[in-house]
Design a protein around this motif. Sequence first.
Motif, PDB file in Angstrom:
ATOM      1  N   ARG A  38      29.413 -24.541  36.883  1.00 48.74           N
ATOM      2  CA  ARG A  38      29.088 -25.633  36.212  1.00 48.74           C
ATOM      3  C   ARG A  38      28.313 -26.585  37.157  1.00 48.74           C
ATOM      4  N   ASP A  54      27.449 -23.702  32.618  1.00 48.01           N
ATOM      5  CA  ASP A  54      28.695 -23.660  32.003  1.00 48.01           C
ATOM      6  C   ASP A  54      28.559 -22.383  30.871  1.00 48.01           C
ATOM      7  N   THR A  56      29.971 -21.832  28.229  1.00 47.28           N
ATOM      8  CA  THR A  56      30.386 -22.144  26.862  1.00 47.28           C
ATOM      9  C   THR A  56      29.251 -22.756  26.031  1.00 47.28           C
ATOM     10  N   ARG A  57      28.034 -22.781  26.968  1.00 49.02           N
ATOM     11  CA  ARG A  57      26.992 -23.615  26.306  1.00 49.02           C
ATOM     12  C   ARG A  57      25.848 -22.552  26.067  1.00 49.02           C
ATOM     13  N   THR A 101      35.924 -20.197  27.054  1.00 50.10           N
ATOM     14  CA  THR A 101      35.441 -19.346  28.305  1.00 50.10           C
ATOM     15  C   THR A 101      35.488 -18.204  28.485  1.00 50.10           C
TER      16      THR A 101
END
Length: 235
Positions: A38, A54, A56-57, A101
């Motif tokens: 991150r 990240d 999750t993005r 995640t």
Amino acid sequence: MQLENATVFVTGANRGIGQVFVREVLARGARKVYAAARDPASITLAGVEPVALDVTRPDQVAAAAARCGDVTLLINNAGIARMGDFLADGAVEDARAQLETNYFGPLLLARAFAPVLKANGGGAMLNVLSIASWISSPTLAVYGSSKSAAWSLTNGLRHALREQGTQVLGLHMAFVDTDMTRDIQMPKSTPEDIVRAALDGLAAGAEEVLGDALTRQVKQGLSAEPGVYLAPVKR
């Protein structure tokens, strides 16, 4: 898959098992290593290319795959762990966070990098899983459900990517001595031992690596009567 001259992309590379993966692939002759976290400023190892990611993005995942078009090995290592069972306060929120995640992250990375691996000859994908994919305990119940999902994902990806020549390896292990397990009082493997076992398996063409004796024992117990997963793990 051999690591000599490989180009490796490691998620969660700034600490713990991820950092050891970076060190070990370099020691085994990798040509280039993308170290993703991150905060890329947290990547302190020399000889790597930091990547802001990240998992999750979706936008950051897509950008990473577009930037790193020479990758031949993807290591899906990034993960989080929150203690607690399914009836605890905040369990639903914790489940969503860990699935984002630990499951959706590797799914996004796999989808983004599958064409990259194909273009570079097939390569390999290594997914860091857990003994908690198979057994549950009150403290790790919600976390384990995310790792069970990641195990199923790994099995599905193995079949989906076989035709393009991509080796998919699932790494299972019990507790490892990292920051994530600092407060867990259980016997622990060193991250170095786990990573070496994983990369040895990768080089041997394996599709699954069981990183320690306890994990091998649990795997055998899945087909026992009664199955080992029917009893909660006690700390």
